[in-house]
Design a protein around this motif. Structure first.
Motif, PDB file in Angstrom:
ATOM      1  N   ILE A   1      33.540  60.307  38.744  1.00 28.62           N
ATOM      2  CA  ILE A   1      32.600  59.235  38.466  1.00 28.62           C
ATOM      3  C   ILE A   1      32.299  59.247  36.975  1.00 28.62           C
ATOM      4  CG2 ILE A   1      30.283  58.373  38.833  1.00 28.62           C
ATOM      5  CD1 ILE A   1      30.446  59.535  41.651  1.00 28.62           C
ATOM      6  N   VAL A   2      32.332  58.062  36.392  1.00 25.93           N
ATOM      7  CA  VAL A   2      32.034  57.909  34.977  1.00 25.93           C
ATOM      8  C   VAL A   2      30.916  56.901  34.833  1.00 25.93           C
ATOM      9  CG1 VAL A   2      32.950  57.146  32.765  1.00 25.93           C
ATOM     10  CG2 VAL A   2      34.420  58.389  34.332  1.00 25.93           C
ATOM     11  N   GLU A   3      29.901  57.242  34.063  1.00 26.54           N
ATOM     12  CA  GLU A   3      28.815  56.305  33.812  1.00 26.54           C
ATOM     13  C   GLU A   3      29.102  55.567  32.515  1.00 26.54           C
ATOM     14  OE1 GLU A   3      24.043  56.368  32.988  1.00 26.54           O
ATOM     15  OE2 GLU A   3      24.897  57.868  34.333  1.00 26.54           O
ATOM     16  N   LEU A   4      29.113  54.247  32.589  1.00 28.16           N
ATOM     17  CA  LEU A   4      29.381  53.426  31.422  1.00 28.16           C
ATOM     18  C   LEU A   4      28.074  52.865  30.885  1.00 28.16           C
ATOM     19  CD1 LEU A   4      32.445  51.496  32.870  1.00 28.16           C
ATOM     20  CD2 LEU A   4      32.476  53.437  31.308  1.00 28.16           C
ATOM     21  N   PRO A   5      27.967  52.724  29.568  1.00 25.52           N
ATOM     22  CA  PRO A   5      26.716  52.193  29.015  1.00 25.52           C
ATOM     23  C   PRO A   5      26.524  50.730  29.385  1.00 25.52           C
ATOM     24  CG  PRO A   5      28.392  52.382  27.310  1.00 25.52           C
ATOM     25  CD  PRO A   5      28.956  53.022  28.546  1.00 25.52           C
ATOM     26  N   ALA A   6      25.272  50.325  29.492  1.00 23.56           N
ATOM     27  CA  ALA A   6      24.954  48.931  29.794  1.00 23.56           C
ATOM     28  C   ALA A   6      25.333  48.063  28.608  1.00 23.56           C
ATOM     29  CB  ALA A   6      23.471  48.791  30.094  1.00 23.56           C
ATOM     30  N   ALA A   7      25.869  46.898  28.908  1.00 25.50           N
ATOM     31  CA  ALA A   7      26.257  45.953  27.868  1.00 25.50           C
ATOM     32  C   ALA A   7      26.425  44.588  28.511  1.00 25.50           C
ATOM     33  CB  ALA A   7      27.558  46.394  27.215  1.00 25.50           C
ATOM     34  N   PRO A   8      26.241  43.522  27.745  1.00 26.86           N
ATOM     35  CA  PRO A   8      26.489  42.195  28.312  1.00 26.86           C
ATOM     36  C   PRO A   8      27.988  41.982  28.524  1.00 26.86           C
ATOM     37  CG  PRO A   8      25.826  42.009  26.010  1.00 26.86           C
ATOM     38  CD  PRO A   8      25.733  43.453  26.386  1.00 26.86           C
ATOM     39  N   PHE A   9      28.343  41.531  29.695  1.00 28.16           N
ATOM     40  CA  PHE A   9      29.738  41.294  30.056  1.00 28.16           C
ATOM     41  C   PHE A   9      29.870  39.926  30.693  1.00 28.16           C
ATOM     42  CE2 PHE A   9      30.855  45.567  29.253  1.00 28.16           C
ATOM     43  CZ  PHE A   9      32.224  45.679  29.360  1.00 28.16           C
ATOM     44  N   ALA A  10      31.018  39.334  30.517  1.00 26.16           N
ATOM     45  CA  ALA A  10      31.391  38.124  31.246  1.00 26.16           C
ATOM     46  C   ALA A  10      32.418  38.555  32.277  1.00 26.16           C
ATOM     47  CB  ALA A  10      31.981  37.088  30.302  1.00 26.16           C
ATOM     48  N   PHE A  11      32.184  38.233  33.545  1.00 22.85           N
ATOM     49  CA  PHE A  11      33.074  38.631  34.630  1.00 22.85           C
ATOM     50  C   PHE A  11      33.650  37.422  35.337  1.00 22.85           C
ATOM     51  CE2 PHE A  11      31.036  42.749  34.353  1.00 22.85           C
ATOM     52  CZ  PHE A  11      32.051  43.618  34.705  1.00 22.85           C
ATOM     53  N   VAL A  12      34.842  37.586  35.859  1.00 18.97           N
ATOM     54  CA  VAL A  12      35.467  36.605  36.727  1.00 18.97           C
ATOM     55  C   VAL A  12      36.064  37.378  37.900  1.00 18.97           C
ATOM     56  CG1 VAL A  12      37.697  36.625  35.547  1.00 18.97           C
ATOM     57  CG2 VAL A  12      37.023  34.615  36.829  1.00 18.97           C
ATOM     58  N   THR A  13      36.036  36.789  39.088  1.00 21.14           N
ATOM     59  CA  THR A  13      36.626  37.425  40.257  1.00 21.14           C
ATOM     60  C   THR A  13      38.005  36.830  40.491  1.00 21.14           C
ATOM     61  OG1 THR A  13      34.469  37.798  41.243  1.00 21.14           O
ATOM     62  CG2 THR A  13      36.357  37.902  42.724  1.00 21.14           C
ATOM     63  N   HIS A  14      38.989  37.708  40.581  1.00 23.29           N
ATOM     64  CA  HIS A  14      40.376  37.287  40.807  1.00 23.29           C
ATOM     65  C   HIS A  14      40.777  37.627  42.233  1.00 23.29           C
ATOM     66  CE1 HIS A  14      44.651  36.712  40.228  1.00 23.29           C
ATOM     67  NE2 HIS A  14      44.848  37.914  40.720  1.00 23.29           N
ATOM     68  N   ARG A  15      41.353  36.653  42.929  1.00 22.34           N
ATOM     69  CA  ARG A  15      41.899  36.901  44.259  1.00 22.34           C
ATOM     70  C   ARG A  15      43.408  36.749  44.143  1.00 22.34           C
ATOM     71  NH1 ARG A  15      40.213  36.521  49.754  1.00 22.34           N
ATOM     72  NH2 ARG A  15      38.178  35.886  49.001  1.00 22.34           N
ATOM     73  N   GLY A  16      44.112  37.836  44.431  1.00 22.08           N
ATOM     74  CA  GLY A  16      45.568  37.795  44.358  1.00 22.08           C
ATOM     75  C   GLY A  16      46.123  39.120  43.875  1.00 22.08           C
ATOM     76  N   PRO A  17      47.432  39.180  43.661  1.00 20.26           N
ATOM     77  CA  PRO A  17      48.073  40.436  43.285  1.00 20.26           C
ATOM     78  C   PRO A  17      47.692  40.886  41.874  1.00 20.26           C
ATOM     79  CG  PRO A  17      49.676  38.652  43.282  1.00 20.26           C
ATOM     80  CD  PRO A  17      48.396  38.094  43.825  1.00 20.26           C
ATOM     81  N   TYR A  18      47.794  42.183  41.652  1.00 11.00           N
ATOM     82  CA  TYR A  18      47.457  42.759  40.352  1.00 11.00           C
ATOM     83  C   TYR A  18      48.321  42.183  39.233  1.00 11.00           C
ATOM     84  CZ  TYR A  18      44.818  46.260  42.987  1.00 11.00           C
ATOM     85  OH  TYR A  18      43.928  46.895  43.804  1.00 11.00           O
ATOM     86  N   GLU A  19      49.536  41.783  39.547  1.00 10.50           N
ATOM     87  CA  GLU A  19      50.437  41.241  38.529  1.00 10.50           C
ATOM     88  C   GLU A  19      49.895  39.960  37.897  1.00 10.50           C
ATOM     89  OE1 GLU A  19      52.314  43.902  41.204  1.00 10.50           O
ATOM     90  OE2 GLU A  19      51.574  41.923  41.728  1.00 10.50           O
ATOM     91  N   GLU A  20      48.926  39.312  38.556  1.00 14.45           N
ATOM     92  CA  GLU A  20      48.365  38.062  38.057  1.00 14.45           C
ATOM     93  C   GLU A  20      46.999  38.249  37.387  1.00 14.45           C
ATOM     94  OE1 GLU A  20      48.307  35.459  41.409  1.00 14.45           O
ATOM     95  OE2 GLU A  20      50.486  35.357  41.544  1.00 14.45           O
ATOM     96  N   LEU A  21      46.588  39.488  37.111  1.00 16.60           N
ATOM     97  CA  LEU A  21      45.284  39.720  36.490  1.00 16.60           C
ATOM     98  C   LEU A  21      45.193  39.107  35.097  1.00 16.60           C
ATOM     99  CD1 LEU A  21      44.341  43.349  37.557  1.00 16.60           C
ATOM    100  CD2 LEU A  21      43.260  41.213  38.254  1.00 16.60           C
ATOM    101  N   GLY A  22      46.327  38.929  34.440  1.00 18.27           N
ATOM    102  CA  GLY A  22      46.317  38.296  33.122  1.00 18.27           C
ATOM    103  C   GLY A  22      45.747  36.885  33.164  1.00 18.27           C
ATOM    104  N   ILE A  23      45.945  36.192  34.285  1.00 15.62           N
ATOM    105  CA  ILE A  23      45.387  34.846  34.449  1.00 15.62           C
ATOM    106  C   ILE A  23      43.858  34.916  34.430  1.00 15.62           C
ATOM    107  CG2 ILE A  23      45.190  32.882  36.034  1.00 15.62           C
ATOM    108  CD1 ILE A  23      48.027  33.693  37.056  1.00 15.62           C
ATOM    109  N   ALA A  24      43.301  35.887  35.125  1.00 12.10           N
ATOM    110  CA  ALA A  24      41.844  36.050  35.161  1.00 12.10           C
ATOM    111  C   ALA A  24      41.313  36.452  33.792  1.00 12.10           C
ATOM    112  CB  ALA A  24      41.462  37.093  36.210  1.00 12.10           C
TER     113      ALA A  24
END
Length: 66
Positions: free
Chosen positions: A1-24
Protein backbone atom coordinates in the motif's frame (compact mmCIF):
# COMPACT_ATOMS: atom_id res chain seq x y z
CA UNK A 1 0.00 0.00 0.00
CA UNK A 2 1.28 3.42 -0.95
CA UNK A 3 -0.18 6.67 0.31
CA UNK A 4 -0.19 9.40 -2.31
CA UNK A 5 -0.38 13.09 -1.43
CA UNK A 6 -3.64 14.92 -2.01
CA UNK A 7 -3.74 16.97 -5.18
CA UNK A 8 -6.34 18.23 -7.64
CA UNK A 9 -6.84 15.67 -10.41
CA UNK A 10 -9.02 15.38 -13.47
CA UNK A 11 -10.33 11.82 -13.90
CA UNK A 12 -12.10 9.97 -16.66
CA UNK A 13 -13.51 6.44 -16.47
CA UNK A 14 -12.53 4.15 -19.32
CA UNK A 15 -14.51 1.03 -20.18
CA UNK A 16 -12.61 -1.36 -22.40
CA UNK A 17 -9.25 -3.09 -22.82
CA UNK A 18 -6.05 -1.69 -21.36
CA UNK A 19 -4.65 -1.24 -24.88
CA UNK A 20 -7.14 1.62 -25.37
CA UNK A 21 -6.21 3.61 -22.23
CA UNK A 22 -4.46 6.15 -24.44
CA UNK A 23 -7.90 7.23 -25.69
CA UNK A 24 -8.97 8.03 -22.12
CA UNK A 25 -5.72 9.85 -21.38
CA UNK A 26 -6.19 11.97 -24.50
CA UNK A 27 -9.77 12.78 -23.48
CA UNK A 28 -8.84 13.95 -19.99
CA UNK A 29 -5.90 16.06 -21.20
CA UNK A 30 -8.11 17.66 -23.85
CA UNK A 31 -10.71 18.48 -21.21
CA UNK A 32 -8.16 19.95 -18.79
CA UNK A 33 -5.15 21.20 -20.75
CA UNK A 34 -3.58 22.89 -17.70
CA UNK A 35 -1.94 19.84 -16.21
CA UNK A 36 0.62 19.91 -13.41
CA UNK A 37 2.82 17.24 -14.94
CA UNK A 38 2.84 13.84 -16.57
CA UNK A 39 2.18 11.82 -13.40
CA UNK A 40 -0.82 9.86 -14.61
CA UNK A 41 -2.72 7.73 -12.10
CA UNK A 42 -4.73 4.68 -13.01
CA UNK A 43 -7.25 3.02 -10.73
CA UNK A 44 -8.28 -0.46 -11.80
CA UNK A 45 -11.91 -1.01 -10.75
CA UNK A 46 -12.56 -4.52 -12.09
CA UNK A 47 -10.36 -7.60 -12.16
CA UNK A 48 -9.76 -8.31 -15.86
CA UNK A 49 -9.87 -12.05 -15.10
CA UNK A 50 -13.55 -11.73 -14.11
CA UNK A 51 -14.95 -9.83 -17.12
CA UNK A 52 -14.53 -9.57 -20.88
CA UNK A 53 -11.99 -7.02 -22.15
CA UNK A 54 -14.83 -4.75 -23.25
CA UNK A 55 -16.10 -4.52 -19.63
CA UNK A 56 -12.86 -3.64 -17.84
CA UNK A 57 -13.23 -0.36 -15.88
CA UNK A 58 -10.22 1.87 -15.29
CA UNK A 59 -10.10 5.43 -13.97
CA UNK A 60 -7.36 7.55 -15.56
CA UNK A 61 -6.31 10.71 -13.72
CA UNK A 62 -4.04 13.61 -14.65
CA UNK A 63 -2.84 16.14 -12.05
CA UNK A 64 -4.17 19.59 -12.85
CA UNK A 65 -3.29 23.08 -11.82
CA UNK A 66 -5.73 24.80 -9.45
Amino acid sequence: IVELPAAPFAFVTHRGPYEELGIAQHAVTTWTPRTAGPRRREIYRIDPKQVADADILTEVGIPRLP
